[in-house]
Design a protein around this motif. Structure first.
Motif, PDB file in Angstrom:
ATOM      1  N   PHE A   1      10.141  -5.632   3.711  1.00 21.69           N
ATOM      2  CA  PHE A   1      10.586  -5.753   2.320  1.00 21.69           C
ATOM      3  C   PHE A   1      10.063  -4.577   1.502  1.00 21.69           C
ATOM      4  CE2 PHE A   1       9.732  -6.997  -2.067  1.00 21.69           C
ATOM      5  CZ  PHE A   1      10.966  -7.486  -2.473  1.00 21.69           C
ATOM      6  N   GLY A   2       8.774  -4.239   1.701  1.00 26.51           N
ATOM      7  CA  GLY A   2       8.193  -3.118   0.984  1.00 26.51           C
ATOM      8  C   GLY A   2       8.893  -1.807   1.292  1.00 26.51           C
TER       9      GLY A   2
ATOM     10  N   LEU B   1      12.047  -1.394   2.213  1.00 26.55           N
ATOM     11  CA  LEU B   1      13.345  -1.414   1.527  1.00 26.55           C
ATOM     12  C   LEU B   1      13.178  -1.246   0.025  1.00 26.55           C
ATOM     13  CD1 LEU B   1      14.999  -4.365   3.507  1.00 26.55           C
ATOM     14  CD2 LEU B   1      15.406  -1.908   3.810  1.00 26.55           C
ATOM     15  N   TYR B   2      12.144  -1.842  -0.520  1.00 31.31           N
ATOM     16  CA  TYR B   2      11.838  -1.763  -1.958  1.00 31.31           C
ATOM     17  C   TYR B   2      11.622  -0.310  -2.368  1.00 31.31           C
ATOM     18  CZ  TYR B   2       9.201  -3.034  -6.261  1.00 31.31           C
ATOM     19  OH  TYR B   2       8.748  -3.181  -7.543  1.00 31.31           O
ATOM     20  N   PHE B   3      10.805   0.406  -1.605  1.00 24.60           N
ATOM     21  CA  PHE B   3      10.519   1.798  -1.935  1.00 24.60           C
ATOM     22  C   PHE B   3      11.688   2.708  -1.577  1.00 24.60           C
ATOM     23  CE2 PHE B   3       6.169   0.060  -1.470  1.00 24.60           C
ATOM     24  CZ  PHE B   3       5.791   0.228  -2.794  1.00 24.60           C
ATOM     25  N   GLY B   4      12.407   2.360  -0.511  1.00 24.89           N
ATOM     26  CA  GLY B   4      13.590   3.144  -0.162  1.00 24.89           C
ATOM     27  C   GLY B   4      14.623   3.112  -1.276  1.00 24.89           C
ATOM     28  N   TYR B   5      14.831   1.941  -1.851  1.00 22.27           N
ATOM     29  CA  TYR B   5      15.765   1.812  -2.968  1.00 22.27           C
ATOM     30  C   TYR B   5      15.285   2.613  -4.170  1.00 22.27           C
ATOM     31  CZ  TYR B   5      18.102  -0.307  -6.987  1.00 22.27           C
ATOM     32  OH  TYR B   5      18.796  -0.496  -8.152  1.00 22.27           O
ATOM     33  N   SER B   6      13.984   2.549  -4.446  1.00 20.31           N
ATOM     34  CA  SER B   6      13.431   3.282  -5.587  1.00 20.31           C
ATOM     35  C   SER B   6      13.626   4.782  -5.431  1.00 20.31           C
ATOM     36  CB  SER B   6      11.940   2.975  -5.741  1.00 20.31           C
ATOM     37  OG  SER B   6      11.746   1.607  -6.001  1.00 20.31           O
ATOM     38  N   VAL B   7      13.387   5.282  -4.220  1.00 22.63           N
ATOM     39  CA  VAL B   7      13.547   6.716  -3.967  1.00 22.63           C
ATOM     40  C   VAL B   7      15.009   7.118  -4.101  1.00 22.63           C
ATOM     41  CG1 VAL B   7      13.393   8.507  -2.193  1.00 22.63           C
ATOM     42  CG2 VAL B   7      11.493   6.920  -2.543  1.00 22.63           C
ATOM     43  N   TYR B   8      15.895   6.300  -3.565  1.00 23.18           N
ATOM     44  CA  TYR B   8      17.324   6.611  -3.666  1.00 23.18           C
ATOM     45  C   TYR B   8      17.766   6.672  -5.124  1.00 23.18           C
ATOM     46  CZ  TYR B   8      22.372   6.066  -3.530  1.00 23.18           C
ATOM     47  OH  TYR B   8      23.719   6.238  -3.734  1.00 23.18           O
TER      48      TYR B   8
ATOM     49  N   LEU C   1       6.090   5.030  -7.261  1.00 27.89           N
ATOM     50  CA  LEU C   1       5.408   5.922  -6.329  1.00 27.89           C
ATOM     51  C   LEU C   1       3.937   6.102  -6.676  1.00 27.89           C
ATOM     52  CD1 LEU C   1       8.334   8.461  -6.174  1.00 27.89           C
ATOM     53  CD2 LEU C   1       7.971   6.401  -4.817  1.00 27.89           C
ATOM     54  N   GLY C   2       3.650   6.377  -7.948  1.00 29.47           N
ATOM     55  CA  GLY C   2       2.261   6.481  -8.366  1.00 29.47           C
ATOM     56  C   GLY C   2       1.531   5.158  -8.204  1.00 29.47           C
ATOM     57  N   GLY C   3       2.218   4.060  -8.494  1.00 25.04           N
ATOM     58  CA  GLY C   3       1.616   2.741  -8.337  1.00 25.04           C
ATOM     59  C   GLY C   3       1.291   2.432  -6.891  1.00 25.04           C
TER      60      GLY C   3
ATOM     61  N   MET D   1       6.056   2.019   5.694  1.00 23.41           N
ATOM     62  CA  MET D   1       6.383   1.747   4.300  1.00 23.41           C
ATOM     63  C   MET D   1       6.289   3.015   3.450  1.00 23.41           C
ATOM     64  SD  MET D   1       5.150  -1.686   2.311  1.00 23.41           S
ATOM     65  CE  MET D   1       3.528  -1.105   1.851  1.00 23.41           C
ATOM     66  N   SER D   2       5.521   3.995   3.925  1.00 23.45           N
ATOM     67  CA  SER D   2       5.343   5.240   3.172  1.00 23.45           C
ATOM     68  C   SER D   2       6.433   6.270   3.436  1.00 23.45           C
ATOM     69  CB  SER D   2       3.983   5.866   3.513  1.00 23.45           C
ATOM     70  OG  SER D   2       2.921   5.020   3.132  1.00 23.45           O
ATOM     71  N   LEU D   3       7.286   6.027   4.416  1.00 23.18           N
ATOM     72  CA  LEU D   3       8.300   7.027   4.770  1.00 23.18           C
ATOM     73  C   LEU D   3       9.201   7.411   3.587  1.00 23.18           C
ATOM     74  CD1 LEU D   3       9.329   5.882   8.367  1.00 23.18           C
ATOM     75  CD2 LEU D   3       8.001   7.903   7.717  1.00 23.18           C
ATOM     76  N   PRO D   4       9.712   6.436   2.815  1.00 21.06           N
ATOM     77  CA  PRO D   4      10.525   6.835   1.641  1.00 21.06           C
ATOM     78  C   PRO D   4       9.740   7.673   0.650  1.00 21.06           C
ATOM     79  CG  PRO D   4      10.825   4.504   2.139  1.00 21.06           C
ATOM     80  CD  PRO D   4       9.672   4.972   2.962  1.00 21.06           C
TER      81      PRO D   4
END
Length: 213
Positions: A140-141, A143-150, A167-169, A195-198
């Motif tokens: 989930f994390g 996908l959450y960060f992947g969406y944010s990066v996109y 990202l900073g958070g 989880m850090s890949l995005p």
């Protein structure tokens, strides 16, 4: 659920509701680069987290906080939870301020930075003990960060959500976890790495391709 977490969710919901019904309040307390840099309204670094674009945005952030807060309070206690929540919030918005310093019009709202720190800290401690809609917490994390990066790399005109604050958070939550529980956090490095890949991709786009600045 922890009463401190309940209080944060309740206050966020109340102020978000007020902001959605009072544009003057919304404009006064949202994150805005020009207001922070030129008028020195640093309170916006915190107040913007208590405003949301709509009820779905509010629901998603508070639901994510609900799912991941338990592990964080169990491992770090109430003080640790507050340090991660507000530390991630402030660092997330400072990161946004740095990224968009040449775009004075840039505005954002939402508790995304704070929630991102909670997610990363939670996964660092117990990646397999949380599930969100049948998804493992670490997935989930991701996908959450992947969406944010996109969304950050492909901004929409109508979108003023604080994607960059994720990202900073996330960085604050990760570093705090490693400092406080290094052995446990490093034992879960595989999940944290995935989880850090995005975030790594975003860093490449910002600092190598200069896509945003």
């Amino acid at each position: 659920m922890n009463p401190i977490v309940i209080a944060i969710i309740a206050i966020t919901c109340i102020i978000s509701y007020m902001g959605l019904n009072d544009m003057r309040l919304f404009e006064k307390y949202k994150f805005n680069v020009a207001a922070i840099n030129n008028k020195k309204e640093y309170f916006r670094l915190i107040s913007s987290a208590f405003l949301h674009a709509d009820f779905m945005h509010l629901f998603f952030n508070m639901l994510s906080l609900y799912f991941f807060q338990g592990v964080v309070t169990a491992f770090f206690g109430n003080i640790g939870f507050l340090i991660i929540y507000f530390g991630s919030l402030i660092l997330g918005n400072l990161f946004s301020l740095m990224i968009y310093k040449n775009q004075p019009w840039y505005s954002a709202i939402g508790a995304s930075g704070a929630v991102s720190g909670i997610i990363f800290a939670s996964i660092a401690m117990a990646p397999n003990e949380i599930s969100v809609n049948f998804l493992p917490g670490w997935l989930f994390g991701t996908l959450y960060f992947g969406y944010s990066v996109y969304m950050m790399l492909n901004p929409k005109q109508w979108d003023n959500l604080g994607h960059s604050a994720h990202l900073g958070g996330a960085f604050f939550g990760l570093v705090y976890s490693i400092v406080m529980h290094p052995q446990l956090a490093l034992s879960n490095i595989l999940f944290l790495g995935i989880m850090s890949l995005p975030l790594a991709y975003l860093a490449y786009q910002i600092f190598v391709n200069k896509k945003i600045r």
